[in-house]
Design a protein around this motif. Structure first.
Motif, mmCIF file in Angstrom:
data_model
loop_
_atom_site.group_PDB
_atom_site.id
_atom_site.type_symbol
_atom_site.label_atom_id
_atom_site.label_comp_id
_atom_site.label_asym_id
_atom_site.label_seq_id
_atom_site.Cartn_x
_atom_site.Cartn_y
_atom_site.Cartn_z
ATOM 1 N N UNK A 100 0.825 -1.203 0.000
ATOM 2 C CA UNK A 100 0.000 0.000 0.000
ATOM 3 C C UNK A 100 0.863 1.259 0.000
ATOM 4 N N UNK A 101 1.930 1.252 0.789
ATOM 5 C CA UNK A 101 2.821 2.412 0.814
ATOM 6 C C UNK A 101 3.563 2.551 -0.519
ATOM 7 N N UNK A 102 3.916 1.403 -1.123
ATOM 8 C CA UNK A 102 4.572 1.453 -2.435
ATOM 9 C C UNK A 102 3.646 2.065 -3.473
ATOM 10 N N UNK A 103 2.336 1.820 -3.327
ATOM 11 C CA UNK A 103 1.364 2.413 -4.249
ATOM 12 C C UNK A 103 1.410 3.934 -4.190
ATOM 13 N N UNK A 104 1.608 4.485 -3.000
ATOM 14 C CA UNK A 104 1.689 5.944 -2.892
ATOM 15 C C UNK A 104 2.961 6.469 -3.544
ATOM 16 N N UNK A 105 4.026 5.675 -3.503
ATOM 17 C CA UNK A 105 5.300 6.128 -4.061
ATOM 18 C C UNK A 105 5.289 6.159 -5.585
ATOM 19 N N UNK A 106 4.662 5.153 -6.208
ATOM 20 C CA UNK A 106 4.690 5.097 -7.671
ATOM 21 C C UNK A 106 3.863 6.220 -8.292
ATOM 22 N N UNK A 107 3.020 6.851 -7.496
ATOM 23 C CA UNK A 107 2.221 7.965 -8.008
ATOM 24 C C UNK A 107 2.572 9.283 -7.323
ATOM 25 N N UNK A 108 3.690 9.300 -6.600
ATOM 26 C CA UNK A 108 4.089 10.525 -5.896
ATOM 27 C C UNK A 108 4.629 11.552 -6.892
ATOM 28 N N UNK A 109 4.393 12.817 -6.608
ATOM 29 C CA UNK A 109 4.885 13.895 -7.471
ATOM 30 C C UNK A 109 6.390 14.109 -7.298
ATOM 31 N N UNK A 110 6.894 13.896 -6.087
ATOM 32 C CA UNK A 110 8.311 14.127 -5.794
ATOM 33 C C UNK A 110 8.832 13.006 -4.905
ATOM 34 N N UNK A 111 9.611 12.105 -5.508
ATOM 35 C CA UNK A 111 10.137 10.970 -4.755
ATOM 36 C C UNK A 111 11.222 11.360 -3.759
ATOM 37 N N UNK A 112 11.760 12.564 -3.892
ATOM 38 C CA UNK A 112 12.858 12.982 -3.023
ATOM 39 C C UNK A 112 12.417 13.977 -1.953
ATOM 40 N N UNK A 113 11.132 14.149 -1.810
ATOM 41 C CA UNK A 113 10.641 14.981 -0.718
ATOM 42 C C UNK A 113 10.818 14.221 0.596
ATOM 43 N N UNK A 114 10.886 14.932 1.723
ATOM 44 C CA UNK A 114 11.045 14.244 3.015
ATOM 45 C C UNK A 114 9.964 13.199 3.266
ATOM 46 N N UNK A 115 8.719 13.535 2.899
ATOM 47 C CA UNK A 115 7.635 12.591 3.101
ATOM 48 C C UNK A 115 7.797 11.328 2.272
ATOM 49 N N UNK A 116 8.180 11.473 1.014
ATOM 50 C CA UNK A 116 8.372 10.317 0.151
ATOM 51 C C UNK A 116 9.555 9.463 0.605
ATOM 52 N N UNK A 117 10.606 10.107 1.060
ATOM 53 C CA UNK A 117 11.775 9.358 1.515
ATOM 54 C C UNK A 117 11.447 8.578 2.787
ATOM 55 N N UNK A 118 10.657 9.178 3.683
ATOM 56 C CA UNK A 118 10.237 8.457 4.886
ATOM 57 C C UNK A 118 9.346 7.273 4.506
ATOM 58 N N UNK A 119 8.444 7.494 3.572
ATOM 59 C CA UNK A 119 7.571 6.411 3.119
ATOM 60 C C UNK A 119 8.380 5.290 2.486
ATOM 61 N N UNK A 120 9.414 5.636 1.724
ATOM 62 C CA UNK A 120 10.291 4.622 1.125
ATOM 63 C C UNK A 120 10.965 3.789 2.199
ATOM 64 N N UNK A 121 11.481 4.455 3.228
ATOM 65 C CA UNK A 121 12.140 3.745 4.327
ATOM 66 C C UNK A 121 11.165 2.809 5.037
ATOM 67 N N UNK A 122 9.968 3.300 5.325
ATOM 68 C CA UNK A 122 8.967 2.472 5.997
ATOM 69 C C UNK A 122 8.571 1.284 5.124
#
Length: 282
Positions: free
Chosen positions: A165-187
């Protein structure tokens, strides 16, 4: 769909390898798995399955991709039976057929689901990951063999489904290098690794039962998150909804049959199994 099926094959092969490792005589030391080539093969297959799975999420919604993961159990049957040196039983094939038919009946209602443009923020992703991790200490607290095995399988399915589910948010994220996206990637990575290790520990009790429970828990967790937090919607009228309900019932019954068959025919060796030492009962 082709990507989802390729992911299924990779995950099924990984499960068969992990089960073979789990029931082999244990080697001394908490990190003995790291010295086994078969373990790294399982890790590679799981990583390949995860990569293809994420690619599938680019083209399809979570509520379509995750239900197809139930076919992992069907693909794992001949692989697991070959590893154990036995034929696949009649009850297992019957359960596999019901699971396939049930998944096929779910496709009309899930295929029309919309792909979200954005997911929860960093705080939301953290909350979702924390909720998934709640199942881990509960499973580890179980002492007896079968409940502990199934508890570990549930925890593995929930953590893996949450990672999807978290990966789903990443593949459609506008900015993969934002703090939020990087935290989501780690999680996502932490939950994926946790799911892998929990599954390895669960397979010490056999392949059929824990894989069946894991296979159910994974899409349930992922679909629940997709529908409640990611804005996905199921489409279709009452007839399609009824078809999906019948499909869900058939798939569930098929998994029950596979669980029972796997319990009867599975090879168990809890005392000398190569589950992770840190996840074993004292």
């Amino acid at each position: 769909m082709a990507l989802s099926l390729a992911s299924v094959v990779a995950y099924a092969a990984a499960a068969a390898v992990q089960h073979r490792i789990a029931v082999a005589p244990a080697r001394p030391g908490p990190f003995s798995l790291l010295t086994r080539g078969a373990w790294w093969l399982a890790v590679t297959l799981n990583a390949l399955g995860a990569a293809v799975h994420v690619a599938a999420l680019v083209y399809g919604p979570l509520t379509l991709v995750e239900p197809l993961g139930a076919l992992t159990l069907v693909a794992a049957l001949p692989l697991g039976a070959r590893t154990a040196g036995r034929p696949v039983g009649r009850a297992e094939w019957r359960g596999a057929a019901l699971t396939v038919v049930g998944c096929a009946a779910l496709l009309p209602v899930t295929a029309g689901a919309s792909v979200p443009g954005s997911g929860p923020d960093a705080a939301g992703a953290t909350a979702v990951a924390a909720a998934a991790c709640f199942f881990v200490p509960v499973a580890l607290a179980l002492r007896s063999g079968r409940p502990r095995m199934l508890g570990l399988a549930i925890a593995s399915g929930v953590t893996s489904g949450t990672a999807s589910a978290l990966a789903q948010t990443l593949v459609h994220a506008d900015d993969l290098f934002s703090p939020g996206s990087m935290l989501t990637t780690l999680l996502t990575l932490v939950l994926a690794v946790a799911g892998l290790l929990l599954a390895q520990a669960a397979y010490t009790g056999g392949l059929g039962a824990p894989l069946a429970v894991l296979t159910l828990a994974d899409p349930v967790a992922a679909a629940a998150i997709g529908l409640t937090l990611l804005g996905e919607r199921l489409h279709g009228g009452p007839l399609i909804a009824a078809l999906a309900a019948v499909g869900a019932a058939l798939a569930s019954y098929g998994v029950v049959l596979l669980t029972r068959a796997g319990t009867r025919t599975g090879i168990t060796n809890p005392a000398g199994a190569n589950g992770l030492a840190v996840l074993r009962s004292p």
